[in-house]
Design a protein around this motif. Structure first.
Motif, PDB file in Angstrom:
ATOM      1  N   THR A 192      -3.941   6.744  -4.530  1.00  0.00           N
ATOM      2  CA  THR A 192      -4.950   5.755  -4.133  1.00  0.00           C
ATOM      3  C   THR A 192      -6.366   6.318  -4.254  1.00  0.00           C
ATOM      4  O   THR A 192      -7.309   5.734  -3.712  1.00  0.00           O
ATOM      5  CB  THR A 192      -4.717   5.288  -2.680  1.00  0.00           C
TER       6      THR A 192
ATOM      7  N   ARG B 116       1.449   9.669   2.041  1.00  0.00           N
ATOM      8  CA  ARG B 116       2.469   9.773   0.996  1.00  0.00           C
ATOM      9  C   ARG B 116       3.533  10.803   1.368  1.00  0.00           C
ATOM     10  O   ARG B 116       4.728  10.576   1.173  1.00  0.00           O
ATOM     11  CB  ARG B 116       1.811  10.153  -0.334  1.00  0.00           C
TER      12      ARG B 116
ATOM     13  N   THR C  71       9.147   1.123  -2.781  1.00  0.00           N
ATOM     14  CA  THR C  71       9.559   1.893  -1.601  1.00  0.00           C
ATOM     15  C   THR C  71       9.856   0.979  -0.418  1.00  0.00           C
ATOM     16  O   THR C  71      10.788   1.223   0.345  1.00  0.00           O
ATOM     17  CB  THR C  71       8.482   2.922  -1.208  1.00  0.00           C
TER      18      THR C  71
ATOM     19  N   LEU D 154       4.427   0.954  -4.019  1.00  0.00           N
ATOM     20  CA  LEU D 154       4.561   0.540  -2.626  1.00  0.00           C
ATOM     21  C   LEU D 154       5.618  -0.547  -2.473  1.00  0.00           C
ATOM     22  O   LEU D 154       6.393  -0.551  -1.507  1.00  0.00           O
ATOM     23  CB  LEU D 154       3.215   0.044  -2.094  1.00  0.00           C
TER      24      LEU D 154
ATOM     25  N   THR E   9      -0.024   1.329  -8.276  1.00  0.00           N
ATOM     26  CA  THR E   9       0.093   1.581  -6.833  1.00  0.00           C
ATOM     27  C   THR E   9       0.886   0.477  -6.140  1.00  0.00           C
ATOM     28  O   THR E   9       1.739   0.743  -5.288  1.00  0.00           O
ATOM     29  CB  THR E   9      -1.306   1.682  -6.203  1.00  0.00           C
TER      30      THR E   9
ATOM     31  N   THR F 207       2.469   2.990   5.051  1.00  0.00           N
ATOM     32  CA  THR F 207       2.409   2.019   3.954  1.00  0.00           C
ATOM     33  C   THR F 207       1.198   1.109   4.102  1.00  0.00           C
ATOM     34  O   THR F 207       0.507   0.795   3.118  1.00  0.00           O
ATOM     35  CB  THR F 207       3.697   1.176   3.910  1.00  0.00           C
TER      36      THR F 207
ATOM     37  N   SER G  12       7.529   7.858  -3.371  1.00  0.00           N
ATOM     38  CA  SER G  12       6.411   7.928  -2.429  1.00  0.00           C
ATOM     39  C   SER G  12       5.397   8.997  -2.831  1.00  0.00           C
ATOM     40  O   SER G  12       4.182   8.824  -2.650  1.00  0.00           O
ATOM     41  CB  SER G  12       6.930   8.234  -1.022  1.00  0.00           C
TER      42      SER G  12
ATOM     43  N   ILE H 203       3.778  -6.763  -0.247  1.00  0.00           N
ATOM     44  CA  ILE H 203       4.616  -5.559  -0.175  1.00  0.00           C
ATOM     45  C   ILE H 203       5.738  -5.766   0.842  1.00  0.00           C
ATOM     46  O   ILE H 203       6.889  -5.377   0.608  1.00  0.00           O
ATOM     47  CB  ILE H 203       3.750  -4.341   0.191  1.00  0.00           C
TER      48      ILE H 203
ATOM     49  N   LEU I  37      -1.950   3.076   3.105  1.00  0.00           N
ATOM     50  CA  LEU I  37      -2.061   3.195   1.655  1.00  0.00           C
ATOM     51  C   LEU I  37      -2.499   1.880   1.025  1.00  0.00           C
ATOM     52  O   LEU I  37      -3.288   1.863   0.074  1.00  0.00           O
ATOM     53  CB  LEU I  37      -0.720   3.646   1.066  1.00  0.00           C
ATOM     54  N   SER I  38      -2.013   0.770   1.560  1.00  0.00           N
ATOM     55  CA  SER I  38      -2.403  -0.545   1.051  1.00  0.00           C
ATOM     56  C   SER I  38      -3.883  -0.801   1.291  1.00  0.00           C
ATOM     57  O   SER I  38      -4.612  -1.271   0.401  1.00  0.00           O
ATOM     58  CB  SER I  38      -1.560  -1.637   1.726  1.00  0.00           C
TER      59      SER I  38
ATOM     60  N   ILE J 134       2.528   7.991  -5.449  1.00  0.00           N
ATOM     61  CA  ILE J 134       1.477   7.016  -5.127  1.00  0.00           C
ATOM     62  C   ILE J 134       0.114   7.697  -5.145  1.00  0.00           C
ATOM     63  O   ILE J 134      -0.071   8.749  -4.547  1.00  0.00           O
ATOM     64  CB  ILE J 134       1.733   6.374  -3.750  1.00  0.00           C
TER      65      ILE J 134
END
Length: 427
Positions: free
Chosen positions: A415, A302, A244, A241, A237, A347, A410, A367, A350-351, A413
């Motif tokens: 998660t 995503r 991208t 990230l 992951t 982003t 993207s 990132i 997602l993190s 990804i």
């Protein structure tokens, strides 16, 4: 500060966001200033675009590299201290640059020192503020603060371009230095360390809310920062990230932010008019990024990233063949501007989903470092290809293709499974 917080309650978080918005705005103006200084320096000092591009690339690279360390330092010694020191360094480095006569001096002032200083006043600062001050509406707030970079272009670039056209590059440097210095008292007076410092809780939280505490608040912050990177780098992951966001930097402030004005100059478009084009992008990015934050709170991030990168890539491929007419440039400014920094809110979400609220902002800092490595690469590559080939066409075509690749990455990804082991709750 305390009296104002009592009257506003949880809404004081919006005051903090407003001040940080201006800090991010000024930092964006600093990082975009070399684009309007490039032609005056070439004329007055005889420095080629490669020299200015290299200094800009160094600044952009350090801007990204300093981010994760700054995020950890904010937890270790305090957000206010870190931010005040960064603003002072930005003001001093850009102010001293008015005396430079050699290329290495530009690399030192606009590259090294301003890069390190502005590295603490960037996206990771916004992520730290959002996690520290907000329980709800995080996507919207992150979108709003991310849009500050667009607003920085909107306000600064036409003014800086006019200064450069009438007085050369030195008034540009002084304007940036004064703006950075003016923020120091504003931060000192209005930005507390965290909500509990003024007897408040996070926006949208219950009165007994206990926010997560980062491990960086104790121990060796450098070791923790590097340790977090090591753990994150063991996950797929993180690299998706990182890749991208590398493309995000490559296709925005690295290439377009640094070279679009010069590209327009090659096509016979004056600097002020070209800066106005960037400002128009800024208007639409302010709309697009804020809307992106709202969408991020409601839809799959995503899929949003896939759409954003695809539109950006196609816009960059279109530009060299647009004919640079008023209509075609307006179309480009609208399409490209709407998703200039729209990638930031999804982003960050997602993190946080992958790495947790405690480690998420620090991982996001790494990132963002990828973003700035991509930006530095594009800033240098754009200048190099321009000097080798005499135009920017290949540089923009390459950037457009990377946008299409990022759109595909993207969608890969995932998660759903925690990227980190669950972290114990700190009470």
């Amino acid at each position: 500060m305390i009296a104002l917080s009592r009257s506003l309650g949880q809404r004081y978080a919006l005051v903090v966001v407003a001040v940080i918005f201006f800090c991010l705005l000024i930092a964006a103006g600093l990082r975009s200033a070399p684009s309007v200084m490039m032609l005056p320096m070439e004329s007055e000092l005889g420095w080629g675009r490669g020299v200015v591009s290299f200094a800009a690339a160094v600044g952009i690279f350090l801007y990204g590299l300093a981010g994760p360390f700054a995020a950890a330092l904010m937890e270790r010694i305090g957000l206010r201290r870190t931010l005040l020191a960064a603003l002072a360094l930005m003001a001093a480095s850009t102010g001293l640059s008015v005396m430079m006569t050699q290329p290495w001096q530009m690399v030192l002032t606009w590259g090294v020192f301003s890069g390190i200083g502005s590295g603490a006043v960037q996206t990771v600062l916004g992520a730290t503020i959002v996690n520290r001050w907000f329980k709800t509406n995080r996507g919207l707030m992150m979108g709003l603060m991310s849009a500050s970079s667009a607003t920085g272009m909107l306000i600064f670039l036409p003014v800086l371009a006019a200064l450069a056209q009438s007085g050369g590059w030195r008034p540009v440097a002084m304007a940036v230095a004064i703006a950075c210095a003016a923020l120091v008292p504003l931060v000192w007076l209005l930005v507390p360390e965290r909500p509990k410092s003024i007897g408040q809780v996070r926006f949208g939280a219950d009165p007994d809310d206990v926010p997560p505490v980062s491990p960086a608040a104790q121990g060796n912050f450098i070791a923790h920062t590097l340790g977090t990177l090591k753990r994150a780098a063991g996950t797929r992951t993180f690299w998706y990230l990182f890749a991208t966001f590398f493309v995000c930097g490559f296709t925005t402030n690295g290439l377009v932010g640094t070279h679009l004005i010069a590209f327009c100059g090659d096509m016979g478009i004056p600097e002020v008019k070209a800066a106005g084009l960037l400002a128009l992008m800024g208007v639409f990015d302010l709309i697009g990024t804020t809307l992106s934050g709202w969408l991020t709170d409601r839809f799959d991030p995503r899929k949003l990233l896939g759409i954003y990168y695809a539109v950006r890539g196609l816009s960059l491929i279109y530009l060299p063949f647009s004919g640079f007419s008023g209509v075609s440039l307006t179309i480009f400014a609208i399409l490209y501007g709407l998703d200039w920094i729209a990638t930031v809110p999804p982003t960050l979400r997602l993190s946080n989903e992958a790495f947790g609220d405690r480690s998420g902002p620090l991982v996001f800092g790494w990132i963002v470092a990828g973003h700035q490595v991509g930006a530095a690469s594009a800033a240098f590559l754009g200048g190099l290809l321009r000097e080798m080939q005499g135009d920017y066409q290949l540089a923009f075509m390459i950037a457009g293709m990377t946008g299409i690749i990022a759109a595909c990455i993207s969608l890969l990804i995932d998660t759903r499974r925690p990227a980190f082991e669950p972290e114990p709750q700190v009470i």
